[in-house]
Scaffold this active site. Sequence first.
Site, mmCIF file in Angstrom:
data_model
loop_
_atom_site.group_PDB
_atom_site.id
_atom_site.type_symbol
_atom_site.label_atom_id
_atom_site.label_comp_id
_atom_site.label_asym_id
_atom_site.label_seq_id
_atom_site.Cartn_x
_atom_site.Cartn_y
_atom_site.Cartn_z
ATOM 1 N N HIS A 154 -9.995 6.548 8.564
ATOM 2 C CA HIS A 154 -8.544 6.384 8.671
ATOM 3 C C HIS A 154 -8.010 7.315 9.765
ATOM 4 C CE1 HIS A 154 -6.590 3.779 5.664
ATOM 5 N NE2 HIS A 154 -7.663 3.975 4.907
ATOM 6 N N HIS A 186 -14.249 6.806 4.155
ATOM 7 C CA HIS A 186 -12.915 6.218 4.034
ATOM 8 C C HIS A 186 -11.851 7.063 4.709
ATOM 9 C CE1 HIS A 186 -9.004 5.975 1.848
ATOM 10 N NE2 HIS A 186 -9.124 4.725 2.232
ATOM 11 N N HIS A 192 -11.115 -1.708 4.597
ATOM 12 C CA HIS A 192 -11.216 -1.700 3.134
ATOM 13 C C HIS A 192 -12.107 -2.813 2.596
ATOM 14 C CE1 HIS A 192 -9.014 1.603 1.353
ATOM 15 N NE2 HIS A 192 -8.296 1.607 2.467
ATOM 16 N N HIS A 219 0.836 -1.205 0.000
ATOM 17 C CA HIS A 219 0.000 0.000 0.000
ATOM 18 C C HIS A 219 0.865 1.248 0.000
ATOM 19 C CE1 HIS A 219 -2.878 3.004 1.750
ATOM 20 N NE2 HIS A 219 -3.685 2.409 0.887
#
Length: 587
Positions: A313, A309, A343, A158
């Site tokens: 985080h 999203h 995710h 990632h």
Amino acid sequence: MEAKKLISLLLFTFIFAALSTNLFLHDSNEIQYFFIIRKLRSLVLGIQRGWHCNSASNGNGVQTEQPVRRAFLSPNLSTCHQSLTDADVPIYCCPPKRESEEPFIDFQLPDPSLPLRVRRPAHLVDEEYIAKYNKAISIMKSLPYDDPRNFMRQANVHCVYCSGAYDQQNSNNTILKIHRSWLFFPWHRMMLYFHERIVASIIGDDTFALPFWNWDVPDGMRIPVMYMNGSFADKDRDTSHLPPQVADIHFDYVESGFSPQDQIASNVAFMYTQMVSGAKKTELFMGCPYKAGDEGFCDGPGTIELAPHNALHTWVGSNLNPERENLGAFYSAARDPIFYAHHSNIDRLWEVWRGLQGNNKGEIHDPDWLDSYFFFHNEKLQLVRIKIRDVLDITKLGYAYERVPLLWLNARPEPSMPPKIARYMLKMRDSHNGLLLSSHTNSANFEPEGRILDTTIRAKVHRPKTHRTKEEKEEEEEVLVVYGIDVKKDVYLKFDVFVNAVDGETTIGPESREFAGTFVHMRRGVRLVMNKGETTVKRKTNLKLGISELLEDLEADGDESIWVALVPRGGTGMHISVDGIRIEYMR
């Protein structure tokens, strides 16, 4: 033109055939002629490829062919390089050995006769499942770093793709990014797929499926308890957000102060905006069409990527770390095991959204998207090239999601006050107090300097079309565009957008119909170390929000203009400027 090509091709083929024989090879000059032949052969093949295809190498000199004049997004595996955090701390996410030196295979779908692997909500899995998954992560963390199944190696997959550590294929200075565009959903699906298969292989259970953090239903709106223990635990989390704290999926660095019930209600209403009313067109949900080359760059994330999203985080990441590592910075996010559950839910919501569209309305048929490709290691340690078109059907990939309630689907917000009263108050404020900027063109234009968002910006924005029919609205979504967003510093930034809100700064949020959407910039945590002599180009971005349904609910569909408020959150507005606001229409 085609006739000329055919004649030239026949001529070159004849020369090629002649040169490939021994007619020109004499003993004294055999080596010299051999090199002449090889160069001519390369020249002929190069000309032919220029007409019909481009060639690419797999790192071992094996050529693969691509259609003519098409440059698909893909990483140049030979370009991986160091980056720096925002605090100038060196970060190196690259593999220990250049992947360009490895042979690769093309992705093959799994055996369709195998049973589907079912991904379940993380708060509902049993102890046996948790024990097996915990064992797998422990083993992965113990593997040597040169093994691509090592947990940190997995996390750095990632990091390397999100940090600008790779240049694009066929480019020396154009970086590749997988956030803030239509690459976001498919790339993360690929990463999860290979990670899941690695976990399954390590524990010897081919039926293993990742869990998903079901933060869009009330019972799942907390960090799942399983992630508090064993190999799932991560010390780099905000301790004030640990269970039983209800997650704020619209987090803006400032605690909402809501009761658990009010936070849940706000979350559910926010999901309606992000999944339904604000996501009626593909680009609004998926993000902007990002293509190869510098000219193909775009920076326009879709609704779900922006929040929940980005917001979640940051909500999970540690407030004691400079960039809210781990989950709160892209470069370190996958070091926290909860990343994969977070995710998985994002991936599930992509499937849900596609189902809501019906009749394949949400599908993308652009080959520039379908044929973009990336590289991952599988459970057999093989490097695999996989295209976006390979991952569009999760049934063919061998997995499915357990069905869960979609409470947000029927959570259409109500206006905070009667729309007629709100519009009257806004008109009075506009006329007598002079608090609103006014524009009678197609935009509220703040150029050339732009406006710093250190306080709420209110603008009267002209609507080019009014009184549209139901058919016209289905064909074209009315879109509010906040354009020329300039992020002055790579820190967490957020502002909310309201339409016809009398007092949007203090009293209302996603639970009110006036809420149109949000902009969230999550710290990348990494900036590119450019090669000597190269320069970076500063980019601005746009925020696009679908508002057709919102205008109906606010009884403003027939109005020639609307009042828009941009409200900075968490004290971050001094690092943002915008060039203006306008209305567009999206098919």
